[in-house]
Design a protein around this motif. Sequence first.
Motif, PDB file in Angstrom:
ATOM      1  N   PRO A  53      42.255  31.281  43.601  1.00  0.00           N
ATOM      2  CA  PRO A  53      41.850  32.633  43.181  1.00  0.00           C
ATOM      3  C   PRO A  53      40.656  32.566  42.218  1.00  0.00           C
ATOM      4  CG  PRO A  53      44.218  32.335  42.939  1.00  0.00           C
ATOM      5  CD  PRO A  53      43.642  30.978  43.222  1.00  0.00           C
ATOM      6  N   VAL A  54      39.904  33.665  42.141  1.00  0.00           N
ATOM      7  CA  VAL A  54      38.778  33.758  41.201  1.00  0.00           C
ATOM      8  C   VAL A  54      39.307  33.644  39.783  1.00  0.00           C
ATOM      9  CG1 VAL A  54      36.936  35.228  40.321  1.00  0.00           C
ATOM     10  CG2 VAL A  54      37.427  35.181  42.775  1.00  0.00           C
ATOM     11  N   GLU A  55      38.759  32.696  39.019  1.00  0.00           N
ATOM     12  CA  GLU A  55      39.279  32.432  37.671  1.00  0.00           C
ATOM     13  C   GLU A  55      38.872  33.527  36.678  1.00  0.00           C
ATOM     14  OE1 GLU A  55      38.241  28.579  36.290  1.00  0.00           O
ATOM     15  OE2 GLU A  55      39.209  27.525  37.939  1.00  0.00           O
ATOM     16  N   ASN A  56      37.586  33.801  36.597  1.00  0.00           N
ATOM     17  CA  ASN A  56      37.083  34.745  35.588  1.00  0.00           C
ATOM     18  C   ASN A  56      36.638  36.030  36.290  1.00  0.00           C
ATOM     19  OD1 ASN A  56      37.268  32.847  33.299  1.00  0.00           O
ATOM     20  ND2 ASN A  56      35.664  31.749  34.407  1.00  0.00           N
ATOM     21  N   LEU A  57      37.599  36.883  36.537  1.00  0.00           N
ATOM     22  CA  LEU A  57      37.336  38.103  37.291  1.00  0.00           C
ATOM     23  C   LEU A  57      36.668  39.138  36.392  1.00  0.00           C
ATOM     24  CD1 LEU A  57      37.921  39.142  40.186  1.00  0.00           C
ATOM     25  CD2 LEU A  57      39.900  40.330  39.218  1.00  0.00           C
ATOM     26  N   ILE A  58      35.534  39.656  36.847  1.00  0.00           N
ATOM     27  CA  ILE A  58      34.827  40.707  36.101  1.00  0.00           C
ATOM     28  C   ILE A  58      35.084  42.054  36.753  1.00  0.00           C
ATOM     29  CG2 ILE A  58      32.574  41.552  35.339  1.00  0.00           C
ATOM     30  CD1 ILE A  58      31.609  38.594  35.469  1.00  0.00           C
ATOM     31  N   PHE A  59      34.926  42.102  38.076  1.00  0.00           N
ATOM     32  CA  PHE A  59      35.150  43.339  38.831  1.00  0.00           C
ATOM     33  C   PHE A  59      36.400  43.160  39.689  1.00  0.00           C
ATOM     34  CE2 PHE A  59      30.574  42.748  38.264  1.00  0.00           C
ATOM     35  CZ  PHE A  59      30.160  43.974  37.742  1.00  0.00           C
ATOM     36  N   ASN A  60      37.376  44.044  39.512  1.00  0.00           N
ATOM     37  CA  ASN A  60      38.553  43.959  40.371  1.00  0.00           C
ATOM     38  C   ASN A  60      38.254  44.660  41.700  1.00  0.00           C
ATOM     39  OD1 ASN A  60      38.970  46.766  40.062  1.00  0.00           O
ATOM     40  ND2 ASN A  60      40.241  46.432  38.240  1.00  0.00           N
ATOM     41  N   SER A  61      39.259  44.720  42.541  1.00  0.00           N
ATOM     42  CA  SER A  61      39.032  45.262  43.890  1.00  0.00           C
ATOM     43  C   SER A  61      38.603  46.722  43.872  1.00  0.00           C
ATOM     44  CB  SER A  61      40.307  45.109  44.723  1.00  0.00           C
ATOM     45  OG  SER A  61      41.390  45.781  44.088  1.00  0.00           O
ATOM     46  N   ARG A  62      39.036  47.477  42.854  1.00  0.00           N
ATOM     47  CA  ARG A  62      38.687  48.899  42.775  1.00  0.00           C
ATOM     48  C   ARG A  62      37.303  49.121  42.155  1.00  0.00           C
ATOM     49  NH1 ARG A  62      43.595  48.383  40.667  1.00  0.00           N
ATOM     50  NH2 ARG A  62      42.823  48.873  38.578  1.00  0.00           N
ATOM     51  N   GLN A  63      36.720  48.046  41.581  1.00  0.00           N
ATOM     52  CA  GLN A  63      35.456  48.190  40.846  1.00  0.00           C
ATOM     53  C   GLN A  63      34.273  47.588  41.599  1.00  0.00           C
ATOM     54  OE1 GLN A  63      36.906  46.107  37.409  1.00  0.00           O
ATOM     55  NE2 GLN A  63      37.347  47.993  36.265  1.00  0.00           N
ATOM     56  N   GLN A  64      34.470  47.245  42.858  1.00  0.00           N
ATOM     57  CA  GLN A  64      33.401  46.590  43.612  1.00  0.00           C
ATOM     58  C   GLN A  64      32.149  47.459  43.716  1.00  0.00           C
ATOM     59  OE1 GLN A  64      33.490  43.282  44.852  1.00  0.00           O
ATOM     60  NE2 GLN A  64      35.175  43.396  43.380  1.00  0.00           N
ATOM     61  N   LYS A  65      32.343  48.776  43.750  1.00  0.00           N
ATOM     62  CA  LYS A  65      31.180  49.662  43.866  1.00  0.00           C
ATOM     63  C   LYS A  65      30.307  49.640  42.619  1.00  0.00           C
ATOM     64  CE  LYS A  65      33.660  53.782  42.200  1.00  0.00           C
ATOM     65  NZ  LYS A  65      34.008  55.182  42.490  1.00  0.00           N
ATOM     66  N   LEU A  66      30.831  49.068  41.509  1.00  0.00           N
ATOM     67  CA  LEU A  66      30.070  49.029  40.260  1.00  0.00           C
ATOM     68  C   LEU A  66      29.120  47.833  40.197  1.00  0.00           C
ATOM     69  CD1 LEU A  66      32.922  49.901  37.717  1.00  0.00           C
ATOM     70  CD2 LEU A  66      31.504  51.450  39.090  1.00  0.00           C
ATOM     71  N   ARG A  67      29.199  46.955  41.165  1.00  0.00           N
ATOM     72  CA  ARG A  67      28.377  45.746  41.152  1.00  0.00           C
ATOM     73  C   ARG A  67      26.938  46.071  41.550  1.00  0.00           C
ATOM     74  NH1 ARG A  67      31.955  40.961  43.863  1.00  0.00           N
ATOM     75  NH2 ARG A  67      30.035  39.805  43.333  1.00  0.00           N
ATOM     76  N   TRP A  68      26.029  45.357  40.942  1.00  0.00           N
ATOM     77  CA  TRP A  68      24.594  45.534  41.190  1.00  0.00           C
ATOM     78  C   TRP A  68      24.283  45.438  42.682  1.00  0.00           C
ATOM     79  CZ3 TRP A  68      20.254  46.240  37.952  1.00  0.00           C
ATOM     80  CH2 TRP A  68      18.998  45.988  38.540  1.00  0.00           C
TER      81      TRP A  68
END
Length: 636
Positions: A58-73
């Motif tokens: 699994p991703v160790e240092n998660l910044i964006f969860n599954s609901r926050q993907q639209k917030l990514r650059w």
Amino acid sequence: MITGSIKTQVDNIWNAFWSGGISNPMEVIEQMTYLLFIKRLDELQTVEEKKANRTKKPVENLIFNSRQQKLRWSKFKSLGDPAAMYALVADEVFPFIKTLGGAKGDSTYATHMKDARFTIPTPALLAKVVDMLDAIPMDDRDTKGDLYEYMLGKIASAGQNGQFRTPRHIIRLMVEMMAPKPSDTICDPACGTAGFLVAAAEYLQQHHQQEIYADKKAARRFNRDTFHGFDFDSTMLRVGSMNMLLHGVENPAIENRDSLAENHALIEDKFTLILANPPFSGSLDYESCAKDLLSVVKTKKTEVLFLALFYRLLKQGGRAAVVVPAGVLESDEKSLTTIREMLVEKLKLEAVVKLPHWVFKPYASVDTSIIVFSKGGKTDKVWFYRVENDGFADDAQKTSVSGSELPEVLRLWQKPKEREKSVDQRKHRMVSVDEIRKNGYDLCPPLYLSGHRYPVNVSTARLGDIFDITKGNSAAAAALDEGPFPLFTSSVVPKRSGLAPYTGPAICIPIVSSTGHGHASIKGIHLAEGKFDAATITAVLTPKNSTIPVNEIYYYLLAHKDELLVPLMRGATNKSLNTERLKELEVPLLDARSLEGKAIKQLMDQKQRIQKLEMDLKLIKAQHSESVEKLRSIAV
């Protein structure tokens, strides 16, 4: 360094902000910083995702969860509708980044970000800037720092406001010299964008990764207790906090604190390592300054108060590497002498590394040094090193050049025994504390790195004992193109004057530097014979009696001006020579039979020949002019 093409891209972004309605330079930088931060968060998660795919974990240092993907650059930059992008960034992405750095939003980062404002006024401007920033390649971690440096360099008031970064190569040298350990508690009391703290974090991550992440307790210490930065500029606090978060430090103690004004009872003797480049040339009212600092030294000068602050903040056994302007090391002002005495007698001063005057270009050309000291132990010897090549040219473009001496500085610092074996004492040498005391705690590097050695078994005399030394009376600007008497200034060729207040023999020495800011040099000195005039920017040395060997002393000083006279010049920007220092300079009284005496006799004979030839040339020129007149008078 960033390339010319990237500089052009940044200039275009800057112009886009300007034409889009944001004209405050610091606001431009702040808004660009937010966008770069958002972009970097996406890049960091992409790296973690690739690592997870590779390791099947699994991703160790998660910044964006599954609901926050639209917030990514990478997601919102592709939105075709500028209005939709603007609404997403303003209403969701920006609020999201304000809460990072702590699960409950109680981190120092969140504290500084709570007042952050997204001020890009229109969807069209946001879309344009996002496209432009996306086109800038920032895979190299240095590029981001250099990008900041270039942006800050565009602020016309940067030098006055102190809002410019210490160059990364200088920060790196200082950090590597100090070699931070996981047990250190590190502080920069004037942290700005947190460049020193970031570099220290990178050093620890590179050299001590297993230790700092050995367990939860060690990781917590690294993320919360290792790094401390103070500043009272809210923009710098936000930028500094973002900078630390992007470099893997989740919750550093970046505090809103006026380091010189607030009492230090709660943080006194707290830190084991200080890395700093505090503001130069500022001034505080006594009422505005912390009383515990004034008890160390009573002054209004910020550069002196910061040294008093470092003394207060360091733990016993703690150490510091800080940048100071030349005035701190060499000024005769009482408070500066007091602070140097403190460095030598109450602290253990270990090194003074003189930097080239162009290090801080394009902001300023200023004479600075790195000083290294520790709290505990006694000063025995101080290592002085003169850096003449830091890897960059003396220009505003920071052009890279080969032959940087910084690796050699670090190598010698790490090998104390080799420091003792200096071959070129103009480059570096160990100076005893007794020699420093003898010089009244003067720490001016050129004084100790002149490399000059007086002739053996030759008596010397103070210039002030054998000459009357005064400043000239005439303004250099009053020089004439023609005149009966020479006027001596800082130029090699004498000007002319209609006045002759002095009669030689005498020696005229320029007392202002002949080159630009931050650099001391003297093009030449003059032997005055007969009647003459002298400008206020020269010192006139008139012998106290007829037995003084003026010619011999003149030629000795002329031959050794770079080792004897230039090191007496003082000042962080405008270098000048104090006549009181000149009076203290020792000169040899040479025997005519010595090698030096014979060489000077040869020079004096050559000068007589030159004078005779000049007189002959003058006569021939006069005869030539007369012949021309005779030709005019010949009747046709």
